[in-house]
Design an enzyme around this catalytic site. Structure first.
Site, PDB file in Angstrom:
ATOM      1  N   TYR A 179      30.361 -94.555 -31.479  1.00  0.00           N
ATOM      2  CA  TYR A 179      30.036 -93.535 -32.491  1.00  0.00           C
ATOM      3  C   TYR A 179      28.535 -93.442 -32.629  1.00  0.00           C
ATOM      4  CZ  TYR A 179      28.852 -97.042 -36.063  1.00  0.00           C
ATOM      5  OH  TYR A 179      28.266 -98.058 -36.770  1.00  0.00           O
ATOM      6  N   CYS A 180      28.072 -92.304 -33.243  1.00  0.00           N
ATOM      7  CA  CYS A 180      26.652 -92.169 -33.500  1.00  0.00           C
ATOM      8  C   CYS A 180      26.437 -91.620 -34.897  1.00  0.00           C
ATOM      9  CB  CYS A 180      25.978 -91.331 -32.429  1.00  0.00           C
ATOM     10  SG  CYS A 180      26.809 -89.757 -32.110  1.00  0.00           S
ATOM     11  N   ARG A 181      25.669 -90.516 -35.032  1.00  0.00           N
ATOM     12  CA  ARG A 181      25.324 -90.071 -36.382  1.00  0.00           C
ATOM     13  C   ARG A 181      26.400 -89.232 -37.037  1.00  0.00           C
ATOM     14  NH1 ARG A 181      19.444 -88.690 -34.176  1.00  0.00           N
ATOM     15  NH2 ARG A 181      18.561 -90.793 -34.312  1.00  0.00           N
TER      16      ARG A 181
END
Lengths: 227, 227
Positions: A179-181
Site C-alpha cells: 500500500y501507499c498513500r
DNA sequence: CCATCATTCAATTGTTTACTTGAATAATGC
DNA sequence: GCATTATTCAAGTAAACAATTGAATGATGG
C-alpha cells in the site's frame, strides 16, 4: 424570521464556508492529502503536487487561514502539518463522497490506469480484513518519514525507490499486500509490478492509512519493524 | 513522477474538488443544512434561506451537479432531497470543524445571541446524555414534516408556531429540553423563552438530529408520540 | 385552450480566484 | 558582512462565480 437571526445565520454559514472554500481547489486537496501522510516543507509539497513554490505557498496560506493546517518555522525551512486529525477526516469524507457518487471517478481510474493495475479485481474490504487478520505480509512503500508518522500495524517499510535493492528482505512464499498513500497514489502499483516480475505473490491495496483510520482502526507509529 | 500518473492525480483531485466547490458557498451550505432536516420544494428552500427563487434554483442545480442532492418533479413542484446520508455527514464534518477551529465562530454566537440564550451555560454532551437516558421531556419544535422525517427517540412534536396554543400538553414538573434544526437555528431559543415565561423548567439543546446521528445514535421516524 | 403558478434558463453585473512573474524577507554558512 | 537558500509578498491576467433581472418552460385546473 427576525432580522437578527438572519444576520446570525449568514455569519455562521459564512464561517462554515471558509472551510468549504479551503477544500474547493484540486491542488489544495492534493496538498491536504499529502499533509495527512505527515508534515512536510513547502518545497517538498510543491514538488510532490507539481506546483511552483510560490503557488504552493499561496495555497498553504489559504489552508492555514482556514485553520486546517499549521506552519512552524524550523531554521531555514517552514514545516506544514494538518492542524487536527479531524481535518484528515474531512478529506476522507470528501474523497469517499466523490468516489461513491461521481461516476466520472470510476471512469478516470479506468482511463488512466488501464494497462496497469486497473484490470485487477478490486477486493477492497476483503483485502483490508485479511491485512488486519495478519494473513499476509504488509508492505508500506511510502518514504520512511511517512511510515514513521503512522502506518498499518505490522507493516514492513521498504520505500519504492529501495525496493529492488532490498527485495531479499521479503518472504518468497507468503502473499504480499503493498500500500501507499491512497487511491490516487500509484507507488503501490509500481511496487506490485516489480514484485511480480521477481516471482512474488503481490497485490495492491488501494486504501492508505487514512482509510485505515477512518474505519476506527489503530495505526502504529515510529517503530520500524523488521521484515 | 510519470506524466500519466500526474494526469491521473489531477483528474482525481479535480473530481474531489467538485464536492468541495459545492460546499464552498455559504448559501449552499444553508440549503444543505435545511435539506438534511428533510426534503423540500424550491420555494420553501428559497424562503427559508432568504434567497430569490431563481438564485435558490441555481444553487440547487450546482448541488445537484455535484450529486449531493436529488430532485424529483412532483406535479407542479420540484422536491429536492439529499442524495445520501453521507452528505449530511459531510455537512456535519464541515460545521464541526468550523466550530472547533475558527475562533470567529464563538465570537459570532456571542455577538448575535447575547441577550438571549448565549448567556446560558453550554452543557452540550452532558445534556445529550440526559436526553438519551430519558431523564427529561424532549421537545422537537421544528415543523411536523421535519419531525416525521427523523427525530430524537421519544421526542414530543410541537412546532414553535403552535407552542402557545398547545403548551398544556407538556408536563409542568418535569424538566423540558427543546431542540430544533441545530446550532444555527434559533427556534428552540424562542421556545425556551416561551416555556420559561409560563413557569416551565426548560432548556435549549443546541444539537439537532444531525449531531445526534453523527454520534451513531438511532433516530425515530414517522410516528408521532403522544406527549 | 387559457390563465396560473413553480421552476428553470439566459444574459449581465461586479467580485473572487488560481496562477505567473519578479522582487522582498529572513535564516544560514562562509 | 555577504552570498545562498527557503519562503513569502505584490502586481497582473484570465477565468470562474454569485446574484440580479426578465423571459421561457411546463404542469395544473378551470
Amino acid at each position: 424570521m427576525s432580522n437578527s437571526s438572519r444576520k446570525f445565520k449568514d455569519a455562521a454559514y459564512e464561517q462554515v464556508a471558509r472551510i468549504g472554500k479551503a477544500v474547493s481547489a484540486p491542488k489544495r486537496l492534493e496538498l491536504l492529502d499529502l499533509l495527512c501522510q505527515g508534515p512536510r516543507t513547502v518545497e517538498a509539497l510543491a514538488q510532490q503536487a507539481a506546483l511552483s513554490v510560490a503557488n504552493a505557498s499561496q495555497h498553504l496560506q489559504i489552508l492555514r487561514a482556514a485553520r486546517l493546517v499549521e506552519a512552524e518555522k524550523k531554521g531555514l525551512y517552514v514545516e506544514y502539518r494538518v492542524a487536527d486529525e479531524q481535518v484528515c477526516g474531512l478529506f476522507t469524507s470528501l474523497r469517499s463522497l466523490a468516489e461513491a457518487r461521481l461516476t466520472e471517478m470510476a471512469q478516470i481510474t479506468r482511463t488512466y490506469l488501464t494497462e496497469r493495475a486497473a484490470m485487477e479485481p478490486v477486493e477492497g474490504d476483503d483485502l483490508m480484513r485479511r491485512v488486519r487478520a495478519g494473513e499476509v505480509t504488509v508492505l508500506d512503500v511510502r518514504p520512511v518519514e511517512e511510515y514513521r508518522a503512522g502506518h498499518i500495524p505490522g507493516a514492513v517499510s521498504i520505500p519504492l525507490a529501495e525496493l529492488k535493492k532490498r527485495i531479499a528482505e521479503l518472504p518468497k512464499r507468503r502473499a504480499i499486500v503493498a500500500y501507499c498513500r491512497g487511491p490516487y497514489c500509484v507507488m503501490a502499483i509500481d511496487a506490485v509490478e516489480v514484485l511480480r516480475k521477481r516471482g512474488f505473490r503481490a497485490q495492491r491495496m488501494e486504501q492508505g492509512v487514512l482509510d485505515w483510520r477512518a474505519r476506527g482502526w489503530r495505526l502504529e507509529k515510529g517503530t520500524e519493524a523488521a521484515p
